[in-house]
Design a protein around this motif. Structure first.
Motif, PDB file in Angstrom:
ATOM      1  N   PHE A  36      -8.032  -7.700  -6.875  1.00 17.15           N
ATOM      2  CA  PHE A  36      -8.732  -8.760  -6.151  1.00 17.15           C
ATOM      3  C   PHE A  36      -7.748  -9.661  -5.408  1.00 17.15           C
ATOM      4  O   PHE A  36      -7.930  -9.940  -4.213  1.00 17.15           O
ATOM      5  N   LEU A  37      -6.709 -10.129  -6.090  1.00 17.71           N
ATOM      6  CA  LEU A  37      -5.731 -11.010  -5.452  1.00 17.71           C
ATOM      7  C   LEU A  37      -4.996 -10.299  -4.319  1.00 17.71           C
ATOM      8  O   LEU A  37      -4.738 -10.890  -3.263  1.00 17.71           O
ATOM      9  N   ASP A  38      -4.652  -9.032  -4.536  1.00 14.59           N
ATOM     10  CA  ASP A  38      -3.965  -8.274  -3.506  1.00 14.59           C
ATOM     11  C   ASP A  38      -4.841  -8.122  -2.268  1.00 14.59           C
ATOM     12  O   ASP A  38      -4.379  -8.305  -1.141  1.00 14.59           O
ATOM     13  N   GLN A  39      -6.102  -7.811  -2.472  1.00 12.91           N
ATOM     14  CA  GLN A  39      -7.005  -7.599  -1.348  1.00 12.91           C
ATOM     15  C   GLN A  39      -7.423  -8.908  -0.665  1.00 12.91           C
ATOM     16  O   GLN A  39      -7.654  -8.932   0.537  1.00 12.91           O
ATOM     17  N   ALA A  40      -7.516  -9.970  -1.427  1.00 13.75           N
ATOM     18  CA  ALA A  40      -7.944 -11.250  -0.867  1.00 13.75           C
ATOM     19  C   ALA A  40      -6.806 -12.025  -0.199  1.00 13.75           C
ATOM     20  O   ALA A  40      -7.038 -12.764   0.752  1.00 13.75           O
ATOM     21  N   ILE A  41      -5.574 -11.838  -0.685  1.00 13.98           N
ATOM     22  CA  ILE A  41      -4.447 -12.622  -0.163  1.00 13.98           C
ATOM     23  C   ILE A  41      -3.416 -11.724   0.523  1.00 13.98           C
ATOM     24  O   ILE A  41      -3.057 -11.937   1.683  1.00 13.98           O
ATOM     25  N   GLY A  42      -2.910 -10.733  -0.197  1.00 12.56           N
ATOM     26  CA  GLY A  42      -1.829  -9.897   0.320  1.00 12.56           C
ATOM     27  C   GLY A  42      -2.220  -9.061   1.524  1.00 12.56           C
ATOM     28  O   GLY A  42      -1.484  -8.994   2.513  1.00 12.56           O
ATOM     29  N   ASN A  43      -3.373  -8.425   1.469  1.00 12.74           N
ATOM     30  CA  ASN A  43      -3.807  -7.561   2.555  1.00 12.74           C
ATOM     31  C   ASN A  43      -4.003  -8.308   3.872  1.00 12.74           C
ATOM     32  O   ASN A  43      -3.495  -7.865   4.899  1.00 12.74           O
ATOM     33  N   PRO A  44      -4.725  -9.424   3.903  1.00 15.29           N
ATOM     34  CA  PRO A  44      -4.857 -10.133   5.186  1.00 15.29           C
ATOM     35  C   PRO A  44      -3.512 -10.597   5.756  1.00 15.29           C
ATOM     36  O   PRO A  44      -3.285 -10.487   6.966  1.00 15.29           O
ATOM     37  N   ILE A  45      -2.626 -11.068   4.895  1.00 16.79           N
ATOM     38  CA  ILE A  45      -1.304 -11.490   5.376  1.00 16.79           C
ATOM     39  C   ILE A  45      -0.571 -10.306   5.994  1.00 16.79           C
ATOM     40  O   ILE A  45      -0.034 -10.390   7.101  1.00 16.79           O
ATOM     41  N   PHE A  46      -0.558  -9.188   5.286  1.00 14.59           N
ATOM     42  CA  PHE A  46       0.139  -8.015   5.791  1.00 14.59           C
ATOM     43  C   PHE A  46      -0.453  -7.549   7.117  1.00 14.59           C
ATOM     44  O   PHE A  46       0.275  -7.242   8.059  1.00 14.59           O
ATOM     45  N   ASN A  47      -1.783  -7.499   7.217  1.00 14.46           N
ATOM     46  CA  ASN A  47      -2.416  -7.018   8.444  1.00 14.46           C
ATOM     47  C   ASN A  47      -2.186  -7.945   9.630  1.00 14.46           C
ATOM     48  O   ASN A  47      -1.994  -7.474  10.751  1.00 14.46           O
ATOM     49  N   VAL A  48      -2.191  -9.236   9.405  1.00 15.48           N
ATOM     50  CA  VAL A  48      -1.897 -10.173  10.503  1.00 15.48           C
ATOM     51  C   VAL A  48      -0.469  -9.952  10.997  1.00 15.48           C
ATOM     52  O   VAL A  48      -0.225  -9.858  12.206  1.00 15.48           O
ATOM     53  N   VAL A  49       0.474  -9.847  10.071  1.00 20.65           N
ATOM     54  CA  VAL A  49       1.863  -9.605  10.458  1.00 20.65           C
ATOM     55  C   VAL A  49       1.992  -8.256  11.159  1.00 20.65           C
ATOM     56  O   VAL A  49       2.661  -8.138  12.197  1.00 20.65           O
ATOM     57  N   PHE A  50       1.336  -7.228  10.629  1.00 26.75           N
ATOM     58  CA  PHE A  50       1.417  -5.887  11.213  1.00 26.75           C
ATOM     59  C   PHE A  50       0.863  -5.867  12.635  1.00 26.75           C
ATOM     60  O   PHE A  50       1.522  -5.401  13.564  1.00 26.75           O
ATOM     61  N   PHE A  51      -0.352  -6.359  12.830  1.00 34.14           N
ATOM     62  CA  PHE A  51      -0.965  -6.313  14.158  1.00 34.14           C
ATOM     63  C   PHE A  51      -0.236  -7.213  15.157  1.00 34.14           C
ATOM     64  O   PHE A  51      -0.106  -6.860  16.330  1.00 34.14           O
ATOM     65  N   THR A  52       0.253  -8.347  14.700  1.00 33.70           N
ATOM     66  CA  THR A  52       1.004  -9.236  15.590  1.00 33.70           C
ATOM     67  C   THR A  52       2.303  -8.573  16.025  1.00 33.70           C
ATOM     68  O   THR A  52       2.619  -8.543  17.224  1.00 33.70           O
ATOM     69  N   SER A  53       3.056  -8.031  15.072  1.00 32.81           N
ATOM     70  CA  SER A  53       4.321  -7.391  15.427  1.00 32.81           C
ATOM     71  C   SER A  53       4.095  -6.157  16.287  1.00 32.81           C
ATOM     72  O   SER A  53       4.851  -5.906  17.229  1.00 32.81           O
TER      73      SER A  53
END
Length: 135
Positions: A36-53
């Motif tokens: 839950f924590l990974d999907q609610a916090i880690g995943n959105p952070i990673f995807n924002v960084v990924f798509f931005t970069s």
């Protein structure tokens, strides 16, 4: 991604294991909490960084990159939540911290191929529809 996962998952282990007194007694609850924590916090952070970069590396401005993130994130998250929570349930339940990253990276290779194929098909479809509309 591997470095982020290693440190993030290590942090989740520490955080969740402190929250529940007996890790053995609450093993599956701990695993679900980590997912839950990974999907609610880690995943959105990673995807924002990924798509931005990704957008910045393709030569888009920061503003255009922000638009790309807003456009891509909902569809990406919908696909993501169909596959990755199951992988992480397995990973957090049965794999040690040192095994989690190789398992995740192996499946991420297949996931990247899937997303790349899907992205290129959508580009071909949009090019075909724009060609039809101009003719």
């Amino acid at each position: 991604m591997s470095t982020f996962q290693h440190f993030w998952w290590g942090y989740l282990d520490t955080l969740v294991e402190r929250r529940f007194i007996s890790a053995a007694r609450y093993h599956y609850r701990n695993a679900l909490t980590k997912v839950f924590l990974d999907q609610a916090i880690g995943n959105p952070i990673f995807n924002v960084v990924f798509f931005t970069s990704q957008s910045l590396l393709q030569g888009y401005s920061l503003e255009d990159s922000a638009v790309a993130v807003k456009e891509r994130m909902p569809q990406q998250l919908a696909l993501h939540y169909c596959f990755w929570p199951w992988v992480y349930c397995f990973n957090f339940s049965f794999a040690t911290l040192h095994q989690r990253v190789p398992i995740g990276d192996t499946l991420a290779t297949a996931w990247t191929a899937f997303l790349s194929n899907r992205y290129h098909k959508s580009l071909q479809q949009s090019e075909a529809s724009s060609t039809k509309s101009t003719s």
